[in-house]
Write a protein that holds these residues in place. Sequence first.
Motif, PDB file in Angstrom:
ATOM      1  N   ASP A 630      72.643  55.639  37.252  1.00  0.00           N
ATOM      2  CA  ASP A 630      71.234  55.963  37.474  1.00  0.00           C
ATOM      3  C   ASP A 630      71.147  57.412  37.945  1.00  0.00           C
ATOM      4  N   PRO A 689      67.301  49.809  36.996  1.00  0.00           N
ATOM      5  CA  PRO A 689      66.632  50.463  38.133  1.00  0.00           C
ATOM      6  C   PRO A 689      65.564  49.599  38.800  1.00  0.00           C
ATOM      7  N   GLY A 690      64.831  48.806  38.023  1.00  0.00           N
ATOM      8  CA  GLY A 690      63.781  47.987  38.605  1.00  0.00           C
ATOM      9  C   GLY A 690      64.288  46.809  39.402  1.00  0.00           C
ATOM     10  N   SER A 700      60.983  51.208  43.006  1.00  0.00           N
ATOM     11  CA  SER A 700      61.462  50.529  41.799  1.00  0.00           C
ATOM     12  C   SER A 700      60.312  50.075  40.903  1.00  0.00           C
ATOM     13  N   LYS A 703      59.798  50.395  36.789  1.00  0.00           N
ATOM     14  CA  LYS A 703      61.084  50.676  36.146  1.00  0.00           C
ATOM     15  C   LYS A 703      61.618  49.428  35.471  1.00  0.00           C
TER      16      LYS A 703
END
Length: 798
Positions: A630, A689-690, A700, A703
Amino acid sequence: MKKAQGGISIFLSIAIVATIVLTGLLVDAARIYSAKNQAVRALDIATLAILSDFDSGLKNGYGIFAVNMPAPDTQELRRYAELNLERQSGALLYDYAIEDISLKPEMPLADIGVLESQILEYMKYRAPAALASGVLAMLGSVQSVGGMAGAAKLKMEADKKMAEIGKLQQKLRDYLYGDTGAAGVGSKYAMNYASGGIREQLAEEIALIFEAYADVRAADYESEQRARESAASGADDVEKPDLTDQRELRDKLARALDRLQESETSAYLNANARAVECIEQIKEKSAAIYELYDKIDESMGTAEGAAGAAGAVAGAGGTGGAAAAAGGSAAWAPALEAFSGSMRGSLEEGRAMLLDAESARSKTDMLNKNIEAINEALSGVSRIRGKLLGFSPPESPATQAEIREALMSGAEKYNYGVEYDYQKNSAQVKLPDPREYAMDRLNEYVGGENEGKNGRELKKLSDLGIDIASLPSRNAGGNSSSSSSSSGSGGTGAGAAGIGEGAGWGASAGAAGLEDGGGALGGVNLFSEDSAFSEASMGGFMNIGALLGGGLLGARDSLYVNEWILSVFGNGSKAKYSLLGGGLSHSAFFGAEAEYILIGGEDEAANVAAIKAQIVLMRFALNFLHIYSDAEKLALANQIAAALAGWWSAGALTPVVANLVIAAWSLSESILDAGDLSDGKKLPFIKLPGDWKTNIGLPSEGKAKTPDSQMVSYIDYLRILLLLESREKKLGRVNDLLEINSRFGGGSLKTASLYCGASAGLEISVNYIFMTSAFMPASARAGQGRRRLKASLARSLF
């Protein structure tokens, strides 16, 4: 013609007698053959009758067939055999009598090969469905992540060497320019040699002192001469010269020479020599880092190639286990691409900071010339020192020009242009240190490792009055196997597949301080550059990936046994799993039975904590790799690291501090993950990422998140750990649980008394009808005019 009458009758009589004898022999042979067959059938039925008395608790609770046979019950076998023989034929034809009968239990359940064969027989029609429903896909993801973990481990090794270079750089800077304080050289650094004209001043001072000393020494010499002449002429009042001024000037001259020789000349030898050593060490470590970077490139290429191949298999519509495993790898491809880009960018930055051999050579050449210049200067001081301090009239004193020339020899050869591109960091930025937060969470976890009991009381074997040393897994005989192969067709054993020997995770967990459960997490230090925690975690996943990659699809037996364990035995989380549709149930002493099979401790709480610690370690590796994948998180980690690395780290210490920051961030997330998994929740095996929770200011929302279809549970982590556990330990502890649960249910079952088969022997006798004992070999005579017959066989429950 009358004499020939009756001849036919004689021949006919002979033929009839021969026919009768032959018929009798054939009938008797058939009768004996039939008697033996009937004896075998009777023995078979009797043996099966003995085996039919299998333990119903084992069958209903575990799907295992075994007869509790502490001692062979030959009397019961005899009774069954007699009942069957009585029903075979009348007494006149056979008149059966049992001369001897034997029974020997075979296939002990304590033999893990026998236990494994039973499990495989039970699972051969049930397990394939589980393997096709996503198990192999998840394990395929583990295999794919292993390559990334290997690259990350190598990168951390390189970063630690880079940090060592950073410390050497600080010392080198201090030896060259004296402005870091790392080496403690004070003002005696290489580029400060003869600064401010100090050597010229000292040379001028020494020349002036010597001029005064030479004048006083000459005057004193004349006074000494006059005194000697007066003494020789017999004068009574000879006045001896006062040498005080001479001695004072000579001492002053010696001190000035000492200062020039020691403080202003030889003192700079150390700075130059130590600088050369630093450069050589930096060059060696740089070469080692270059090699590591090459290995990382190779590892990344391998991982990318594996992901590409996996995607090709999945895209081509592969079927079965191969497609499932490939699908797991293909699901990780986007993260792998991001990880690859991030890793290669880090390598490019790292290479730019390394000292190449050519640059190192030019610097060491210049410094070695400085050492030569200093040694030449020391030689000049030494030469003139003897001449000055040993001056004695009437010889001519050294001139000031001669003194200055000798004292300044070598100065023109000194290099003041040794440059080292090592600048200070920019002003430090005040950013939070996630390591403090992570250590707080870690301490909470270690202090509350017995939490998450899910409403159950965690038990100890001592509560049941069982000494763990008496259980089968602790007994060498009960933990061994005489069986080298298992029933069923296709596949290979776990050992042959390279899985199941516990080699991949245990050693790495031990290096990370996790080998004895959750409490050992208290030894993790996120503030130490020498901490092995992150590397051990990456190494563990790298080994897992290698093991699974080496034999995942061939480890059919191990996978089947593991699915049986997960379906039959409970676990310490709220996550439940049953491949068998609830068809088996048993009374369980431990709620966390799967954890006992993996850890084998007598304290259930410790077993649960140990598995949770292993899950934290696995989640840590996955979360660490997520941050590397990320760009936003990685940039923030590097920014925090740059602020924490120190004013003079100049970037060399930043990577290792960044790894500690990433480790802290990952550990915080992993502890939350372990708690969620214990509560029965499902999590992404590889987060997007979420899915991230501890974002340290990075939201978050909005995402990408992992779809529910790719979520995994606590059970899936148990699958991985079971695959890595040795066959002997797993099956030995299964036998432990059979005894423990029997004791808990009020029974007294001992696996040493459980058998899955038996061999039997029967010796009978039948009466004579045609052939008497005279026609029988001695071995077939039973006495009392009877014929002896023997039968033997072996039968099993599966």
